[in-house]
Motif scaffolding. Structure first.
Motif, PDB file in Angstrom:
ATOM      1  N   ILE A   4       0.842  -1.204   0.000  1.00 40.98           N
ATOM      2  CA  ILE A   4       0.000   0.000   0.000  1.00 40.98           C
ATOM      3  C   ILE A   4       0.876   1.253   0.000  1.00 40.98           C
ATOM      4  O   ILE A   4       0.607   2.218  -0.715  1.00 40.98           O
ATOM      5  CB  ILE A   4      -0.936   0.001   1.228  1.00 40.98           C
ATOM      6  N   GLU A   5       1.932   1.243   0.803  1.00 32.19           N
ATOM      7  CA  GLU A   5       2.846   2.390   0.863  1.00 32.19           C
ATOM      8  C   GLU A   5       3.475   2.658  -0.505  1.00 32.19           C
ATOM      9  O   GLU A   5       3.637   3.814  -0.903  1.00 32.19           O
ATOM     10  CB  GLU A   5       3.939   2.131   1.904  1.00 32.19           C
ATOM     11  N   PHE A  10       3.843   5.929  -5.340  1.00 33.62           N
ATOM     12  CA  PHE A  10       3.844   5.993  -6.803  1.00 33.62           C
ATOM     13  C   PHE A  10       2.928   7.110  -7.305  1.00 33.62           C
ATOM     14  O   PHE A  10       3.318   7.935  -8.138  1.00 33.62           O
ATOM     15  CB  PHE A  10       3.404   4.640  -7.376  1.00 33.62           C
ATOM     16  N   PHE A  11       1.701   7.134  -6.788  1.00 32.49           N
ATOM     17  CA  PHE A  11       0.743   8.149  -7.240  1.00 32.49           C
ATOM     18  C   PHE A  11       1.113   9.545  -6.749  1.00 32.49           C
ATOM     19  O   PHE A  11       0.883  10.541  -7.440  1.00 32.49           O
ATOM     20  CB  PHE A  11      -0.678   7.775  -6.806  1.00 32.49           C
ATOM     21  N   TRP A 407       1.250  10.866   6.448  1.00 33.86           N
ATOM     22  CA  TRP A 407       1.359  12.139   5.733  1.00 33.86           C
ATOM     23  C   TRP A 407       1.371  11.917   4.226  1.00 33.86           C
ATOM     24  O   TRP A 407       0.843  12.734   3.458  1.00 33.86           O
ATOM     25  CB  TRP A 407       2.604  12.910   6.188  1.00 33.86           C
ATOM     26  N   ALA A 408       1.950  10.812   3.778  1.00 33.69           N
ATOM     27  CA  ALA A 408       1.943  10.483   2.347  1.00 33.69           C
ATOM     28  C   ALA A 408       0.513  10.221   1.875  1.00 33.69           C
ATOM     29  O   ALA A 408       0.109  10.646   0.785  1.00 33.69           O
ATOM     30  CB  ALA A 408       2.818   9.261   2.078  1.00 33.69           C
ATOM     31  N   LEU A 409      -0.258   9.529   2.706  1.00 34.82           N
ATOM     32  CA  LEU A 409      -1.663   9.268   2.375  1.00 34.82           C
ATOM     33  C   LEU A 409      -2.456  10.569   2.329  1.00 34.82           C
ATOM     34  O   LEU A 409      -3.303  10.775   1.451  1.00 34.82           O
ATOM     35  CB  LEU A 409      -2.266   8.310   3.411  1.00 34.82           C
ATOM     36  N   ALA A 410      -2.157  11.479   3.268  1.00 33.40           N
ATOM     37  CA  ALA A 410      -2.824  12.793   3.282  1.00 33.40           C
ATOM     38  C   ALA A 410      -2.468  13.582   2.028  1.00 33.40           C
ATOM     39  O   ALA A 410      -3.332  14.240   1.430  1.00 33.40           O
ATOM     40  CB  ALA A 410      -2.420  13.572   4.533  1.00 33.40           C
ATOM     41  N   ASP A 411      -1.204  13.522   1.615  1.00 34.81           N
ATOM     42  CA  ASP A 411      -0.776  14.220   0.394  1.00 34.81           C
ATOM     43  C   ASP A 411      -1.556  13.727  -0.816  1.00 34.81           C
ATOM     44  O   ASP A 411      -1.948  14.510  -1.687  1.00 34.81           O
ATOM     45  CB  ASP A 411       0.723  14.009   0.151  1.00 34.81           C
TER      46      ASP A 411
END
Length: 468
Positions: A4-5, A10-11, A407-411
């Protein structure tokens, strides 16, 4: 979790490296030029927020919250995770130059903030004696696309109600683990219970208490930051030089730090000031003003206050304490370490308590963003119950997972939400421009501007602002 990370990373690389930075800066420049540099109307902004009168939609004077009070409340509510934890991670990972790019995105983004909040006012709808609105409403009524409005409503619900709430709980957990050595599992249970009591039990008193204390803590933090800067005032010229050198330096370009400074500055700047993201218009629509442009100007000033003052203060504190580049600390822990280094350990405890109140208040506020947008899609008790369970689950999740991942998910979710909103306000910019022109015309004539929808080329979709 690694899979998932990798997907999230990637996106994020695609959206932030190749798309969103260009869109944010490009549209910021476009809105700035086409609006006649509206965000630099500083004198007009202060004129609006110092106007003690409040108005109904038809321009009749009534008792109500003044523009200054509304600004003060919204400004205080902005002080939180983005200002204390987001800025810290931006400086630690992107270098001092990240602050410059934060400033740039705030200056350009203020024009986007003006446009989105003005549109929210134009297309707001009556809800009893109040108003509601936001991107979902101006997408449906202005762009004639309820399907895209639903997509945005779902996106903001997921972004704010779930992911951003995980960021808030993660920040609380880091602050208390670092300062008071509280076990993360214990912190997860405490936060889950508090959040569940508010959103399931309807015990709004907890939320109300935090909303009363938050402005006080925000003011105290600003005073603390200014005192620290005053104590280190001789360092400010060198810090400014470092920021600009790092933002444009050849060493940073050669070493790859140039791109990191831009990305971290823009990411954390957007998270903090929310300009163009589509969240602020939900609140802007509820304001009771005589002209939509007034709320747009207040929003633009709020962006400046958030980034140019508060974020800058945090950034300067971290630089004054050494910058913490390469530190093992994450986010809020960097800010805690910085203030403790400069004025003593007690300040680290103050930051921990303050961030708890800021973040918990944000969790409650973010929850209501989601609840109102679920109601926009469809009134459903089942959907609301599932959403509430998901909020509590994500609060627990945020407490337990790593700082970098959350924070990556929030971005990622923030980028998707911003792109939808930026598309909408670009398509509807001509409406905001006509509203702004009407405001300026009335001000030039010495009037206190009052808006009527017949100024627009088409009144379709505009439910308020009639002459009746």
């Amino acid at each position: 979790m690694d899979f998932i990370e990798n997907i999230v990373s990637f996106f994020n690389d695609i959206l932030w490296s190749y798309l969103l930075i260009i869109v944010l800066i490009g549209l910021g420049i476009y809105f700035t030029i086409r609006s006649g540099f509206v965000q630099f109307s500083i004198r007009e902004m202060f004129h609006v927020i110092t106007d003690k009168r409040a108005f109904t939609g038809n321009g009749k004077e009534k008792k109500g919250t003044s523009s200054f009070q509304a600004f003060a409340i919204s400004a205080a509510s902005r002080v939180g995770t983005g200002n204390l934890a987001g800025v810290a991670s931006a400086v630690a990972l992107g270098g001092p130059g990240a602050l410059f790019w934060m400033w740039l995105i705030a200056i350009l983004g203020a024009a986007s903030g003006f446009v989105e909040s003005t549109l929210a006012q134009v297309y707001k709808v009556k809800d009893g004696n109040q108003f509601r609105g936001g991107p979902a409403y101006y997408i449906e009524k202005g762009l004639k696309s309820r399907s895209l409005g639903i997509v945005f409503a779902i996106t903001i619900t997921f972004t704010y109600g779930l992911v951003f709430n995980s960021v808030q709980s993660n920040t609380i957990s880091l602050a208390f683990t670092d300062q008071f050595e509280v076990n993360t599992n214990v912190m997860a249970i405490i936060l889950a219970i508090l959040v569940a009591v508010v959103i399931f039990g309807g015990l709004k008193s907890i939320a109300k208490v935090s909303q009363v204390i938050v402005p006080v803590m925000a003011i105290l933090y600003i005073i603390l930051a200014l005192v620290i800067l005053a104590m280190n005032i001789t360092m400010i010229p060198d810090m400014l030089s470092l920021i600009f050198a790092n933002a444009f330096g050849f060493e940073q370009v050669a070493g790859g730090g140039f791109g990191a400074a831009i990305m971290m500055g823009i990411k954390r700047g957007l998270f903090s000031n929310e300009a163009g993201m589509g969240s602020a218009p939900n609140a802007a629509a509820t304001a009771d003003v005589s002209h939509p442009a007034k709320q747009g100007l207040v929003q633009a000033l709020g962006v400046f206050f958030d980034t140019l003052l508060i974020c800058s203060a945090t950034g300067f504190i971290i630089l004054a304490a050494g910058g913490f580049a390469g530190s093992d600390a994450d986010g809020i822990q960097i800010t805690q370490s910085a203030v403790s280094t400069l004025i003593g350990d007690w300040a680290g405890s103050f930051i921990a308590i303050a961030i708890f109140l800021f973040a918990f208040s944000s969790i409650v506020g973010n929850y209501y963003y989601g609840e109102s947008n679920i109601a926009y899609v469809k009134e459903s008790k089942t959907a609301l119950f599932i959403y509430r369970l998901a909020v509590v689950a994500m609060v627990i999740f945020g407490t337990l997972v790593s700082f970098d991942f959350i924070w990556a998910l929030a971005d990622l979710t923030m980028a998707i939400m911003a792109l939808i909103n930026l598309y909408a306000i670009t398509r509807l910019f001509s409406i905001a421009k006509r509203v702004l022109d009407d405001y300026r015309k009335q001000r030039k004539a010495g009037k206190d501007p009052v808006f009527h929808r017949d100024v627009l080329e088409s009144e379709e979709g505009v439910e308020c602002w009639g002459r009746e």
